[in-house]
Structure formats: C-alpha cells, structure tokens
Design an enzyme around this catalytic site. Structure first.
Site, PDB file in Angstrom:
ATOM      1  CD  GLU A 200      35.139  39.129  35.585  1.00 24.35           C
ATOM      2  OE1 GLU A 200      35.197  40.175  34.873  1.00 24.35           O
ATOM      3  OE2 GLU A 200      33.612  39.950  36.528  1.00 24.35           O
ATOM      4  CD  GLU A 327      32.807  40.988  40.572  1.00 23.61           C
ATOM      5  OE1 GLU A 327      32.742  42.010  39.391  1.00 23.61           O
ATOM      6  OE2 GLU A 327      33.942  40.188  40.358  1.00 23.61           O
TER       7      GLU A 327
HETATM    8  O1  AHR Z   1      33.119  45.285  39.946  1.00 23.12           O
HETATM    9  C1  AHR Z   1      33.595  45.897  38.877  1.00 23.12           C
HETATM   10  C2  AHR Z   1      34.842  44.707  38.340  1.00 23.12           C
HETATM   11  O2  AHR Z   1      33.745  44.255  37.724  1.00 23.12           O
HETATM   12  C3  AHR Z   1      35.126  43.918  38.965  1.00 23.12           C
HETATM   13  O3  AHR Z   1      36.541  44.119  39.314  1.00 23.12           O
HETATM   14  C4  AHR Z   1      35.064  42.746  38.135  1.00 23.12           C
HETATM   15  O4  AHR Z   1      35.084  41.317  38.615  1.00 23.12           O
HETATM   16  C5  AHR Z   1      33.894  42.346  37.266  1.00 23.12           C
HETATM   17  O5  AHR Z   1      33.731  42.898  35.985  1.00 23.12           O
END
Ligand code: AHR
Length: 519
Positions: A200, A327
């Site tokens: 991110e 994710e």
């Molecule tokens: O999964 C939780 C968080 O969500 C992770 O650490 C991050 O990459 C995302 O914003």
C-alpha cells in the site's frame, strides 16, 4: 440446522418434474457447463491467506510459543495448523500489510529472548517482541505445506536491508548472511515463492505517488538478487478500490532489465457493508439492507478486476504479469469491547457468501488473477478461525474455503446461467444465482452455486448431468455464526441429487452455497 439430504428431496421432486417439460418448469434457472471449451487453470494460490502481526492474528491465534500449555509444534498451535492444513492453504503472505513497512527483519532472527521489543504502531500500539521472525514463519508454512509470500519493507527500510533479507533467506555457499542463517538453525536456503516490494505505497506504506513508488521499485528491485533456482516472483504494490492508475502506471513503467524482476502487481479491495469507513456496519445483528449491500459491494470485485486488467492489457497483452488481490474480505466495525486496533470481528453465513461470490469472480479472471490472499487467516477481519485461549472455532468462511478445495488448480469451464433472476430489496438488486464450474485435477467436473436471496429457494436445472453430489452451506438466519459455546451452528451438510432425462433438478435453499461434483 437440519437439512434433508437433497437426494430425498429430489426424489420427491421427480413426480412434479414428470409433469413438467423435460427441460424443467418455465421458472427453472438453467445451468449449462461447456466442457468442450476449457479455460485457464485456476491457480491454487487464488486460495491464499494473509497473516499479519496484528491483534491476535499471529500471537495467541497461531503462535503460542514452544513452552505454552496449548499443544504446539515448535510454538505453532497444533489445533489451528491442523485445521488450516485441512483446507489446503497454498500460500501465506507475511508479515503485513501495513506492518511490513515498519518491519526490520534483523529484529526477528537469533535467540528469541534477545530479540528487541518494539511498539506495533500500526495495530493497537502493543508490544511486538519479535518472537515470530523469518525462521518461525518458514516453519509455519512448512507445517502447513504452503508456499511463502514474504512482504518486504520499502516504506521505512532501505534497498540494502531488503536485499540483505533476500540474501539471508536464499543464499547458499559462503555468504556471511547464509552463515548467519545457518548459525540460527537453518542450513539450507529458505524458498520464498513470492516477494512483495512494499505494501500500500499509496497509504500506510509511505503515502507515495505512483511515479515515486515506481522509481523506488526500479531502484530496490535492481538489488534483489537471488540464486536463479531460488528466485521468488516479485510483486509490486498496486492500487485499491476504483483506482486503476497504479495498474496502468506500474505495468507501463516497470521493466525487467539488468536482472531486475517484475512478475505481478497487488491490489486491495475490502467489502464494507455501508461503504463508509467511519461506520462500516456490524458483523452480526445486521438487517437485510446490509445483507444485500454487502453482497452488492462484493460483486463490485468483478468490475474492479476487469478495469485493472484492461489497464494491464494495454502494456502487457500477453499477460505475463499477474494481478494479485493480496488483501480482500469483509471489514466490519470491531466487536464491542475489543481493541479497535486488533480488527477482531465475528463471521457469519454472510461472510461465507462473500467468499463464494469472490471465488466465482476470481475463477472468471483466472488468466490474470493468479493469487489472492484473504485478510486475514486467524482472529483478524474475515478470518478462517477464531480463538479464545485454548479454544478454537471454525467460521463459515473456513467452511466455504473447505468446500471450494476441488477448484484449486482446476481448469475453468464456461458456465451459462439461463433465466437468472434478480434478488431485490428497495432500489438495490443483484443476480440471484452466481455459478462457477471447472474440471478438477482429479478429472471430475465441479460446480459451485450461490443463492443470494435470503428468502426464496431457487429451482435449478443442471443440464447434461445424471447426478450431482457435494456439500451445502446455509442456515436459518442471515447472520448465523459459530461461537465458542455453539461452535457447530453453521457447517456444511451433504447435498446430492439424482437426475433424469439427462439433467438434474435441485432446489438450492435461500442464502446458500453448494459445491458439487457433476456426473
Ligand atoms: O488487513 C489490514 C490492513 O489493511 C493491512 O495491514 C493493510 O495493508 C490494509 O490497509
């Protein structure tokens, strides 16, 4: 929950079916699988997981340490690892997430009692004692029989630190870093299958522009050298939600040159029931408005992938690069009374529906989507498993993963849904049935069906079939869930039906998922 075996049910239906046309009643939804046009392989890594140093995601949920009274193997809980092995976890991403860009790998090697204690500033400001580091993580994936996806620190680390971590993991021969690894107990090189260059970058990973990150990727990746036979796939940190600029820019501007690698980009999208991060919605005790909005927001994944892949196709028409949704999952308001930084949430039948809808979408994009990692494996966000001390429960999400195992490394088959209906609530509407089909590695044809309608069963005819048999997951309530006192409220039951005249009619209950082998 008691469900009569569908075979009994189907027998009852045969009389009714006999009065109908051979093609079923006019109202039947009809599923046609085209076995003559096999599509891409559904990479088993689409069923990947994510375990971050966050809340009880690792400490307590997976890792209890070798001296714990909770049965463990070199510190990893036997109950949790055993349950995860049963769903054939193919790959695990670690150590973050946001945590990755604050993680310094040297903190997590050597005798555990001498490792530095840090503050986990991203997640609850709690103590991070670094008990789980590189060696422990590789032991976990070995115990699971999974591959390792290690996420490097681009945000607060240096190119040298990242390069040395890879050398520590993969070097053989006389390198001092390889010697250090041996001294720490691992003679042979570790084999990271994937390596993420930051996470991110647009947010917690450094608040960078696409241009700045791309320059850094090119710089860092130039020094990420490994033995040829132990080279992971390198994943660049991509975009999220509606933002396709990252997929466009990264694909256009990162080039493999001078031994530098670039194998894919990551993408993050979370399902938030309300779509509002400040008041996301509850994990249980929600109304039908948030049932349909959650499923509707999940279905956006198809458009998001399509839009990103269109950008990638402009610069990489041969689809060399992978698009990895590393994710995804539901993100609700945390359970009352829990640390807001631990992202602990219950998990209901609705979550299982989210899983199944996403899998059906990922399968449809299997030519480009070659890995996904649900957030997260244990105790965090949309988890497979929740733990409380020495107790453990399997969530509806876990059961959906278990049902879809036959799709791992299966070959996608086109499936047509004729006469599909809309499930509507007020102004909102989504398709009632979602379907996906594939030829499994065992040669059998598998079909996954989801009925999003929480009220009405769907009468479905499966064409060119004599018998279907597999598992069904449903429950009486939209938010049915397993708790430590009632751990078996939601679990799969057998589901099978005989056909006649070359087709099988089934009644798929309301709010249900079925995965069946089609003969
Ligand atoms: O999964 C939780 C968080 O969500 C992770 O650490 C991050 O990459 C995302 O914003």
């Amino acid at each position: 929950m008691h469900f009569m075996k569908q075979s009994l049910f189907a027998l009852g239906l045969l009389a009714a079916a006999a009065t109908a046309q051979a093609g079923g009643t006019a109202a039947d939804i009809r599923i046609v699988i085209d076995t003559a046009k096999p599509g891409p392989v559904i990479n088993k890594n689409i069923y990947g997981q994510f375990a971050e140093h966050l809340g009880a995601g690792i400490y307590g949920g997976l890792w209890v340490g070798p001296d714990s009274p909770i049965p463990n193997t070199r510190g990893w809980r036997n109950d949790v690892v055993g349950a995860l092995k049963a769903i054939h976890v193919p790959v695990v991403r670690w150590p973050g997430g946001c945590f990755a860009d604050e993680y310094h790998w040297r903190d997590g090697i050597g005798p555990r009692e001498s490792r530095p204690v840090k503050v986990n500033t991203n997640w609850g400001g709690v103590e991070e004692n670094n008990a789980v580091g590189t060696h422990e993580f590789f032991d976990l994936v070995d115990q699971l029989g999974a591959e390792a996806y290690v996420n490097g620190n681009l945000g607060s680390g240096t190119a040298q630190e990242m390069a040395e971590w890879l050398e520590y993991m993969t070097a053989d021969g006389k390198s001092s870093l390889a010697e250090l690894r041996r001294k720490n107990g691992h003679e042979k090189p570790f084999k990271p299958a994937f390596f993420g260059v930051g996470n991110e970058a647009w947010g917690c990973g450094g608040n960078m522009t696409t241009q700045h990150y791309t320059d850094l990727y090119n710089q860092y990746a130039s020094f990420l050298k490994t033995p040829k036979e132990d080279t992971p796939q390198f994943i660049a940190s991509g975009g999220h939600d509606d933002d396709t600029a990252w997929s466009d820019y990264l694909t256009a501007h990162i080039h493999e040159q001078w031994n530098m690698h670039f194998d894919g980009i990551s993408f993050h999208y979370y399902t938030v029931p309300t779509g509002v991060w400040q008041a996301k919605g509850k994990a249980t005790g929600f109304g039908e408005d948030q049932w349909i909005s959650t499923l509707n927001n999940t279905l956006r994944m198809d458009t998001l992938i399509r839009n990103n892949v269109a950008q990638m196709d402009k610069h990489d028409p041969k689809k060399k690069l992978s698009f990895n949704v590393d994710e995804w999952g539901t993100w609700y308001d945390v359970e009352p009374g829990t640390n807001a930084g631990f992202l602990y949430q219950q998990n209901s039948l609705r979550d299982a529906m989210v899983v199944a809808l996403n899998f059906n979408i990922f399968h449809a994009h299997a030519d480009r989507v070659r890995m996904t990692n649900i957030a997260q494996m244990v105790n965090v966000l949309q988890a497979m498993i929740l733990t409380d001390g020495n107790r453990m429960i399997l969530t509806p999400t876990y059961h959906a993963y278990a049902m879809y195992v036959p799709f791992q490394d299966a070959t996608a088959l086109p499936v047509t849904i004729e006469h599909n209906r809309q499930y509507k609530l007020g102004a909102a509407g989504i398709p009632e049935i979602s379907a996906s089909a594939a030829r499994g590695a065992d040669g059998k044809i598998y079909l996954a069906l989801v009925n999003t309608n929480p009220h009405d069963a769907a009468q479905i005819t499966i064409a060119n079939a004599k018998h279907v048999g597999g598992k069904l997951l449903t429950a009486d309530a939209m938010d049915a869930h397993n708790s430590f006192d009632h751990p078996q409220e939601v679990k799969p039951v057998p589901f099978d039906a005989e056909g006649s005249a070359g087709q099988v009619r089934i009644k798929l209950p309301a709010k249900a998922i079925a995965v069946v082998a089609v003969e």
